[in-house]
Motif scaffolding. Structure first.
Motif, PDB file in Angstrom:
ATOM      1  N   UNK A 162       0.826  -1.216   0.000  1.00 43.97           N
ATOM      2  CA  UNK A 162       0.000   0.000   0.000  1.00 43.97           C
ATOM      3  C   UNK A 162       0.859   1.263   0.000  1.00 43.97           C
ATOM      4  N   UNK A 163       1.944   1.241  -0.757  1.00 42.19           N
ATOM      5  CA  UNK A 163       2.851   2.378  -0.890  1.00 42.19           C
ATOM      6  C   UNK A 163       3.602   2.719   0.399  1.00 42.19           C
ATOM      7  N   UNK A 164       3.680   1.764   1.321  1.00 47.14           N
ATOM      8  CA  UNK A 164       4.482   1.889   2.529  1.00 47.14           C
ATOM      9  C   UNK A 164       5.680   0.955   2.384  1.00 47.14           C
ATOM     10  N   UNK A 165       6.867   1.498   2.551  1.00 45.93           N
ATOM     11  CA  UNK A 165       8.115   0.763   2.377  1.00 45.93           C
ATOM     12  C   UNK A 165       8.789   0.636   3.736  1.00 45.93           C
ATOM     13  N   UNK A 166       9.122  -0.594   4.141  1.00 43.83           N
ATOM     14  CA  UNK A 166       9.813  -0.807   5.415  1.00 43.83           C
ATOM     15  C   UNK A 166      11.167  -1.468   5.159  1.00 43.83           C
ATOM     16  N   UNK A 167      12.162  -1.010   5.903  1.00 43.26           N
ATOM     17  CA  UNK A 167      13.513  -1.576   5.885  1.00 43.26           C
ATOM     18  C   UNK A 167      13.866  -1.849   7.336  1.00 43.26           C
TER      19      UNK A 167
END
Length: 126
Positions: free
Chosen positions: A28-33
């Motif tokens: 949903x257009x959320x990027x996690x690293x």
């Protein structure tokens, strides 16, 4: 289906050690690293200049300290589950990571099994 790729630079992530990143997730257009040492970065790709950060409370008392192995991001990008090599699971609410000051969120460690029972998740299906 139309797919577009954009090259991004993660200059804020200190990737000084080989294999430092434990997991990359997008939903949903959320990027996690998340790094193996427990540093989490959350980026809303609609506003990439705003980066949410959180440091997991990992046990690092000796040379064989706790490390993040992997993570799972829910399809609605509301929750991230992180698994460590100490068989602990951390539950992180993504919206609060993006809306609160750095490092302040209601992260929870999921309870472990009692005695010699080993609970091990291999896959999270939302």
């Amino acid at each position: 289906m139309n797919v577009e790729f954009e090259e991004v630079s993660l200059d804020f992530v200190a990737l000084t050690q080989k294999n430092h990143v434990a997991s990359l997730q997008v939903s949903k257009n959320i990027f996690t690293v998340i790094t193996k040492k427990g540093q989490l970065y959350v980026i809303d790709l609609d506003t990439p200049e705003h980066v949410g950060q959180f440091k997991l409370d990992l046990c690092t008392t000796n040379d064989n300290g706790e490390l993040v192995l992997t993570s799972w991001l829910s399809p609605n990008a509301q929750t991230l589950v992180c698994k460590t090599n100490f068989n602990k699971y951390h539950l992180l609410p993504i919206p609060s990571l993006l809306s609160t000051p750095q490092g302040q969120t209601a992260a929870r460690t999921l309870p472990q099994g009692r005695g010699k029972t080993i609970n091990d998740m291999k896959l999270v299906h939302w």
